[in-house]
Design an enzyme around this catalytic site. Sequence first.
Site, PDB file in Angstrom:
ATOM      1  N   ASP A  39     -75.941 -26.908 -40.645  1.00 53.09           N
ATOM      2  CA  ASP A  39     -75.502 -28.203 -41.152  1.00 53.09           C
ATOM      3  C   ASP A  39     -74.016 -28.309 -40.871  1.00 53.09           C
ATOM      4  OD1 ASP A  39     -74.833 -30.490 -42.984  1.00 53.09           O
ATOM      5  OD2 ASP A  39     -76.903 -30.191 -43.623  1.00 53.09           O
ATOM      6  N   LEU A  57     -75.138 -31.818 -34.511  1.00 47.46           N
ATOM      7  CA  LEU A  57     -76.308 -32.224 -33.745  1.00 47.46           C
ATOM      8  C   LEU A  57     -75.915 -32.825 -32.399  1.00 47.46           C
ATOM      9  CD1 LEU A  57     -78.449 -33.822 -36.601  1.00 47.46           C
ATOM     10  CD2 LEU A  57     -78.798 -31.595 -35.507  1.00 47.46           C
ATOM     11  N   GLY A  77     -81.998 -32.674 -39.992  1.00 51.55           N
ATOM     12  CA  GLY A  77     -80.668 -33.262 -39.904  1.00 51.55           C
ATOM     13  C   GLY A  77     -80.690 -34.725 -39.493  1.00 51.55           C
ATOM     14  N   SER A 117     -89.821 -40.493 -41.583  1.00 55.03           N
ATOM     15  CA  SER A 117     -89.676 -41.170 -42.875  1.00 55.03           C
ATOM     16  C   SER A 117     -90.755 -42.233 -43.017  1.00 55.03           C
ATOM     17  CB  SER A 117     -88.294 -41.816 -42.965  1.00 55.03           C
ATOM     18  OG  SER A 117     -88.216 -42.686 -44.084  1.00 55.03           O
ATOM     19  N   TYR A 142     -81.635 -47.008 -39.814  1.00 55.01           N
ATOM     20  CA  TYR A 142     -82.062 -45.628 -40.070  1.00 55.01           C
ATOM     21  C   TYR A 142     -83.535 -45.457 -39.738  1.00 55.01           C
ATOM     22  CZ  TYR A 142     -84.050 -41.886 -42.943  1.00 55.01           C
ATOM     23  OH  TYR A 142     -84.770 -40.811 -43.374  1.00 55.01           O
TER      24      TYR A 142
END
Length: 292
Positions: A39, A57, A77, A117, A142
């Site tokens: 992270d 990332l 992530g 998601s 998102y």
Amino acid sequence: MRNTDATPARLLITGAAGIVGSALRPQLRERFDHLLLSDREAVEDLAANESYAACELSDPEGLSALVKQVDAVVHLGALVGAAHTFEETLEPNVVGTRNVLEAARREGVRRVVNASSHHVVGFSPRGQPLDHRAPLRPNGEYAVTKAYGEAAASYYADNFGLEILSIRIGYVGNEVNSERRLRTWVSPRDLARLVEIGLTSPGLRHEVVYGVSESPEPAFFDNRNAFRLGYQPQDQSVDQVTDPAVPDTNPNLNTIEEGVVGGGFAAVGFEGDVAKVLKRDQPGGIPRRRRP
């Protein structure tokens, strides 16, 4: 590609300092030999079988160096939020996901669990439960990036032979204090079981499942694809309710916030036609079939 007949021993977890990563770590470190946590924020409460490595990332070479050390990847992530712009999400969520998949391909790591998601179907009206074949209706930038992640996972599975499970994660947390959370909650134990399925299920290509525990009717999701892969939720959202009035709440299905699966995320910045979005004679719902 590396041999995937055996259960992977060492996992790379991206986004390990986030809400989902923090919830999963105690479960996964009991099931796998070692967790390599990555992270941009330091993870300091390491267990004996955990180690931490900072990595962006956006850094493909850094990701490849980490992937070389493991047998499988759990990609959590991302920049999460309803109000983020395309520019804000592009690098961590789109470029970052591609970099993770590409690192896995280059280093011969076949197994990847991809954190998607339920917001990828967020503009779907509530009504018939949605299964993994429901049309994508992302409710924000998102959510669009998570739809991209599923598409990229499918491509890497078909074109390069990776074996990937995309989990459309619901609400992770202890406060089931709304009617919507009652239908989207997932326990760390149940989510960890889905991750384990993604890392060990034989013959996987790219599969999509919903990351939710047992919820009362009317359910948002028909999770039969997860059940087909061996998922049996152990926890129920009703046991986590913090307000006794929640189960009897009647949502206003004529509003965006309460009338679609994405809830408040869908309402942020909404400028569309409410009636068109909420039209319920569109494809995407299927007749409810109870899990065995």
